[in-house]
Design an enzyme around this catalytic site. Structure first.
Site, PDB file in Angstrom:
ATOM      1  N   GLN A 101       0.833  -1.211   0.000  1.00 57.89           N
ATOM      2  CA  GLN A 101       0.000   0.000   0.000  1.00 57.89           C
ATOM      3  C   GLN A 101       0.870   1.265   0.000  1.00 57.89           C
ATOM      4  O   GLN A 101       0.462   2.300   0.530  1.00 57.89           O
ATOM      5  CB  GLN A 101      -0.927   0.010   1.222  1.00 57.89           C
ATOM      6  CG  GLN A 101      -2.174  -0.842   1.073  1.00 57.89           C
ATOM      7  CD  GLN A 101      -3.121  -0.304   0.000  1.00 57.89           C
ATOM      8  OE1 GLN A 101      -3.199   0.903  -0.255  1.00 57.89           O
ATOM      9  NE2 GLN A 101      -3.845  -1.203  -0.644  1.00 57.89           N
ATOM     10  N   SER A 102       2.053   1.195  -0.571  1.00 56.13           N
ATOM     11  CA  SER A 102       2.979   2.327  -0.511  1.00 56.13           C
ATOM     12  C   SER A 102       2.381   3.619  -1.083  1.00 56.13           C
ATOM     13  O   SER A 102       2.017   3.681  -2.254  1.00 56.13           O
ATOM     14  CB  SER A 102       4.249   1.976  -1.292  1.00 56.13           C
ATOM     15  OG  SER A 102       5.044   3.129  -1.482  1.00 56.13           O
ATOM     16  N   ASN A 103       2.313   4.653  -0.232  1.00 52.99           N
ATOM     17  CA  ASN A 103       1.899   5.974  -0.706  1.00 52.99           C
ATOM     18  C   ASN A 103       2.953   6.541  -1.644  1.00 52.99           C
ATOM     19  O   ASN A 103       2.642   7.224  -2.614  1.00 52.99           O
ATOM     20  CB  ASN A 103       1.746   6.945   0.472  1.00 52.99           C
ATOM     21  CG  ASN A 103       0.686   6.512   1.457  1.00 52.99           C
ATOM     22  OD1 ASN A 103      -0.399   6.095   1.071  1.00 52.99           O
ATOM     23  ND2 ASN A 103       1.008   6.592   2.739  1.00 52.99           N
ATOM     24  N   CYS A 155       5.047   4.904  -3.662  1.00 52.36           N
ATOM     25  CA  CYS A 155       5.014   4.300  -4.997  1.00 52.36           C
ATOM     26  C   CYS A 155       3.867   4.884  -5.814  1.00 52.36           C
ATOM     27  O   CYS A 155       4.031   5.222  -6.991  1.00 52.36           O
ATOM     28  CB  CYS A 155       4.867   2.779  -4.897  1.00 52.36           C
ATOM     29  SG  CYS A 155       6.376   1.972  -4.310  1.00 52.36           S
TER      30      CYS A 155
END
Ligand code: PLP
Length: 385
Positions: free
Chosen positions: A90-92, A94
């Site tokens: 869930q990387s913000n 990326c």
């Protein structure tokens, strides 16, 4: 037309470092607003403000926008055609990078850490479509999925190199951005945040004594701390980082070895004397404890501000605990919390959050309202409008 690149001129107090040459203006929300923030549970006498870095722009990209202003300018200036970066599922960061890459016509490649390798020979791994993933997919990002175990085994730098060499074999020219965009170049974004803050506080002196910011890959904190140290106006402010993963020792070392040298900060004080760190990973990166989610729900209801579960929610939860348990950690009682964004991460926590919300039947009403005898006819009510 993609956003233009501009020559970058650092604040005078940072001119002796090795500043980047170019920047692009992505933060349409800057200067981000500062407002008083009466969060429930603040001890008497403590005043809190919030700086809305969740409003920077680039489709809810929060603190990552300030870093990408320098990283994207560099990628475009060097003639790259694609970008590779890496993070959690869930990387913000990326997702923010994918959006920014598309703004410049570059192809985003995201290496995402998935809980377990779910693929068999016939079944390709799936990342799902929740929260940030939906945006990643709308940007037509190429997703490279890696299991937690493989990630731990190789480390992020090696995984980035693997994808870069794969893309080069395909004739592409990828630009590499490390976890969180937290290299020396990206960290200049938070030197700029300090310059912005100087101007805001010169116009409206709030007497801020402490700044608190979530720390995940260290760049936002490192830039804020170095900026406050170098700026004559901000020199008395104490900077606190709330670590949502890893530990104190890891971040001091990371900032001193991976971030500051590349910025040209080599013979000034090391990070230990510039910041105070609070370990607040709780159950681990991206995993929420019920009381942390409870803080998010309480703050939302009382102030209309939504914190995210992975960073700002853990940070505010830990800030309130510190204010109760270790008030002397703070230089004074006028505290500025930097909200770093992360809203889309909320969607993954919907099942856990649901348990904290009031029962649906106590807050949901069905329209049209059922008629009762004394309310007259529809016709009468319409005519009295
Ligand atoms: C990435 C991120 C952070 C952490 O910032 P770093 O510079 O990586 O330490 C904090 N909050 C949110 C919402 C983020 O996405």
């Amino acid at each position: 037309m993609p956003p233009a690149l501009h020559p970058y001129k650092p604040p005078s107090w940072a001119a002796h470092l090795t500043p980047p040459k170019l920047r692009t203006a992505l933060a349409i929300g800057a200067p981000t607003p500062i407002t008083p923030w009466s969060v429930p549970g603040l001890p008497a006498g403590v005043e809190l403000w919030i700086k809305r870095d969740d409003f920077t722009g680039v489709e809810l990209s929060g603190n990552k926008v300030r870093k990408l202003e320098f990283l994207m300018a560099d990628a475009v200036d060097r003639g790259h055609d694609s970008v590779v970066t890496i993070g959690g599922i869930q990387s913000n960061h990326c997702r923010a990078t994918a959006v920014a890459a598309r703004m410049f016509g570059l192809e985003p490649h995201l290496i995402l850490r998935i809980p377990e390798k779910t693929h068999t020979d016939t079944d390709k791994p799936s990342a799902g479509l929740t929260g940030n993933l939906l945006v990643d997919r709308l940007m037509d990002s190429r997703l490279w999925l890696v299991s937690k175990a493989e990630y731990r085994h190789h480390g992020s730098e090696k995984l980035l190199d693997m994808v870069v060499s794969q893309l080069r074999q395909q004739g592409k020219n990828p630009y590499k951005i490390p976890v969180g965009g937290s290299n020396a170049l990206g960290t200049w974004g938070y030197i700029e945040m300090v310059r912005e803050l100087e101007q805001q506080l010169a116009a409206d002196p709030l007497g801020i004594t402490d700044i608190v910011i979530a720390c995940g890959s260290g760049g936002s904190l490192a830039g804020t701390a170095l900026g406050c140290h170098l700026s004559p106006q901000m020199g008395d402010v104490r900077v606190h980082g709330i670590c949502v993963c890893d530990n104190e020792g890891y971040f001091f070392n990371h900032i001193d070895t991976k971030i500051y040298p590349g910025m040209g900060h080599v013979d000034g004080p090391m990070s230990r004397s510039l910041v105070s760190l609070v370990e607040a990973a709780g159950l681990g990166y991206g995993i929420s404890r019920p009381e942390e989610l409870d803080t998010i729900a309480t703050v939302a209801k009382a102030t209309g501000v939504i914190l995210d579960p992975v960073y700002s929610g853990k940070a505010v939860h830990a800030l309130l605990r510190c204010l109760r348990e270790e008030p002397r950690r703070f230089r004074g009682s006028r505290i500025l919390f930097v909200h770093t964004g992360g809203l889309l991460g909320m969607y993954e926590k919907a099942p856990q959050l649901e348990r904290l919300l009031p029962e649906e039947h106590s807050t949901h009403y069905l329209l049209p309202i059922a008629e009762t005898k004394n309310h007259g006819t529809d016709k009468e009510r319409t005519s009295s409008n």
